[in-house]
Scaffold this active site. Structure first.
Site, PDB file in Angstrom:
ATOM      1  N   ASP A  37     -11.371   1.210 -11.517  1.00 31.80           N
ATOM      2  CA  ASP A  37     -10.689   0.947 -10.255  1.00 31.80           C
ATOM      3  C   ASP A  37     -11.508  -0.121  -9.552  1.00 31.80           C
ATOM      4  O   ASP A  37     -12.597   0.154  -9.041  1.00 31.80           O
ATOM      5  CB  ASP A  37     -10.616   2.219  -9.412  1.00 31.80           C
ATOM      6  CG  ASP A  37      -9.896   2.020  -8.081  1.00 31.80           C
ATOM      7  OD1 ASP A  37      -9.688   0.847  -7.691  1.00 31.80           O
ATOM      8  OD2 ASP A  37      -9.578   3.025  -7.421  1.00 31.80           O
TER       9      ASP A  37
ATOM     10  N   ALA B 134      -2.870 -13.288   2.443  1.00 36.12           N
ATOM     11  CA  ALA B 134      -4.233 -13.287   2.982  1.00 36.12           C
ATOM     12  C   ALA B 134      -5.256 -13.035   1.886  1.00 36.12           C
ATOM     13  O   ALA B 134      -6.290 -13.717   1.795  1.00 36.12           O
ATOM     14  CB  ALA B 134      -4.365 -12.220   4.075  1.00 36.12           C
ATOM     15  N   SER B 135      -4.974 -12.077   1.011  1.00 37.57           N
ATOM     16  CA  SER B 135      -5.922 -11.739  -0.054  1.00 37.57           C
ATOM     17  C   SER B 135      -6.037 -12.873  -1.067  1.00 37.57           C
ATOM     18  O   SER B 135      -7.128 -13.169  -1.572  1.00 37.57           O
ATOM     19  CB  SER B 135      -5.505 -10.441  -0.747  1.00 37.57           C
ATOM     20  OG  SER B 135      -4.310 -10.608  -1.491  1.00 37.57           O
ATOM     21  N   LYS B 136      -4.916 -13.527  -1.362  1.00 36.55           N
ATOM     22  CA  LYS B 136      -4.931 -14.592  -2.361  1.00 36.55           C
ATOM     23  C   LYS B 136      -5.516 -15.891  -1.798  1.00 36.55           C
ATOM     24  O   LYS B 136      -6.179 -16.645  -2.505  1.00 36.55           O
ATOM     25  CB  LYS B 136      -3.519 -14.816  -2.909  1.00 36.55           C
ATOM     26  CG  LYS B 136      -2.994 -13.623  -3.719  1.00 36.55           C
ATOM     27  CD  LYS B 136      -3.899 -13.301  -4.905  1.00 36.55           C
ATOM     28  CE  LYS B 136      -3.312 -12.221  -5.795  1.00 36.55           C
ATOM     29  NZ  LYS B 136      -4.156 -11.934  -6.986  1.00 36.55           N
TER      30      LYS B 136
ATOM     31  N   SER C 106      -2.318 -16.790  -6.778  1.00 35.37           N
ATOM     32  CA  SER C 106      -0.856 -16.808  -6.700  1.00 35.37           C
ATOM     33  C   SER C 106      -0.458 -18.041  -5.907  1.00 35.37           C
ATOM     34  O   SER C 106      -1.252 -18.575  -5.119  1.00 35.37           O
ATOM     35  CB  SER C 106      -0.352 -15.544  -5.993  1.00 35.37           C
ATOM     36  OG  SER C 106       1.006 -15.674  -5.603  1.00 35.37           O
TER      37      SER C 106
ATOM     38  N   TYR D 108      -0.624  -9.890   1.209  1.00 39.11           N
ATOM     39  CA  TYR D 108      -0.828 -10.453  -0.128  1.00 39.11           C
ATOM     40  C   TYR D 108      -1.329 -11.893  -0.026  1.00 39.11           C
ATOM     41  O   TYR D 108      -2.304 -12.270  -0.687  1.00 39.11           O
ATOM     42  CB  TYR D 108       0.483 -10.385  -0.905  1.00 39.11           C
ATOM     43  CG  TYR D 108       0.381 -10.810  -2.350  1.00 39.11           C
ATOM     44  CD1 TYR D 108      -0.348 -10.053  -3.266  1.00 39.11           C
ATOM     45  CD2 TYR D 108       1.015 -11.963  -2.808  1.00 39.11           C
ATOM     46  CE1 TYR D 108      -0.435 -10.434  -4.596  1.00 39.11           C
ATOM     47  CE2 TYR D 108       0.934 -12.352  -4.127  1.00 39.11           C
ATOM     48  CZ  TYR D 108       0.204 -11.593  -5.021  1.00 39.11           C
ATOM     49  OH  TYR D 108       0.113 -11.969  -6.342  1.00 39.11           O
TER      50      TYR D 108
END
Length: 270
Positions: free
Chosen positions: A61, A157-159, A142, A155
């Site tokens: 994980d 923001a994380s990418k 992405s 999503y």
């Protein structure tokens, strides 16, 4: 022997990259497959061993730092080296920010732990070994990491964060002989969006994106592996993606309209 760690290897792009590496390199490929679902990992492992590769399965994980470090430790214990790390594990989400209640906002942080911190922790643990082998780091971002997509605030923001982290790291590692390739897939025919989180942090069960021109998993995996092998800085998958990042500088409003047009009508902001 070439040792490659792939996170998110239980299905989709990660599993296909493992199969393609096994097919290309056979007995010269040492593959370390990591994801949460051990059963699916073992299925992919059998497919890869049937193609001649040596395979180690490490259920992981990536939102837990200790498990990321354990993954690298197990790899070195088994194969003695790390030649490539593919940071592919990730989770999607589709929700208008205004629809997310305050008590549910915690899943934004969890998504960031998986998509960004999982990559950071795995890379930090593997870095001394990658320097020793002058190896490769791959970050699977992405197109939502190049252009903010409505309904994808968490999503994107994380990418975007992944893109910034690995761009800076690439420059830091120029003198160490370690390549850093950031891949920017568009819409790919995987289950990531249907498994992605909704406004309450539960699996959405369906995609909010139009998928008429979706790329196959096989093509996406091939493009990423070709980029890694040739030590490319970036792999931007689609023509729209390549154009969008430059048009965004000149005509940002047009790019915003293009991003809205990619959404199905029922998930567009009103």
């Amino acid at each position: 022997m070439n040792t490659t760690i792939i996170t998110g290897a239980s299905d989709g792009i990660g599993a296909e990259m493992a199969r393609q590496l096994a097919r290309q390199h056979g007995a010269k490929a040492a593959l370390v497959l990591a994801a949460r679902n051990a059963e699916l990992l073992n299925t992919v492992a059998l497919q890869c061993t049937a193609l001649g590769a040596q395979v180690l399965v490490v259920p992981t994980d990536v939102s837990v730092e200790a498990q990321c470090r354990h993954l690298v430790e197990q790899t070195v214990e088994r194969f003695g080296r790390v030649d490539a790390l593919v940071n592919n594990a990730g989770i999607s989400a589709q929700a208008l920010f205004s629809d997310v209640k305050a008590e549910d906002l915690g899943w934004y942080e969890q998504l960031m732990r998986i998509n960004l911190w999982g990559s950071v922790w795995c890379t930090h643990a593997a870095l001394p070994h990658l320097k020793a082998s002058q190896g490769h780091i791959v970050a699977v971002s992405s197109l939502a990491g190049l252009v903010g997509v409505p309904g994808r605030t968490a999503y994107s923001a994380s990418k975007f964060a992944m893109a910034g982290f690995f761009e800076a790291l690439r420059t830091e590692l120029r003198g160490a002989g370690v390549s850093v390739t950031t891949a920017y897939p568009g819409v790919v025919l995987t289950n990531i969006r249907s498994r992605g989180l909704n406004a309450t942090g539960q699996a959405a069960g369906s995609s909010g994106l139009k998928e008429d021109d979706a790329m196959t998993v096989e093509e996406c995996a091939r493009l990423i592996l070709d980029g890694m092998a040739s030590r490319q800085r970036e792999v931007v998958m689609t023509t729209k993606g390549k154009l969008g990042r430059f048009v965004k500088l000149l005509l940002p409003g047009l790019v915003e309209k293009m991003a809205l047009a990619a959404l199905k009508d029922h998930v567009k902001p009103q």
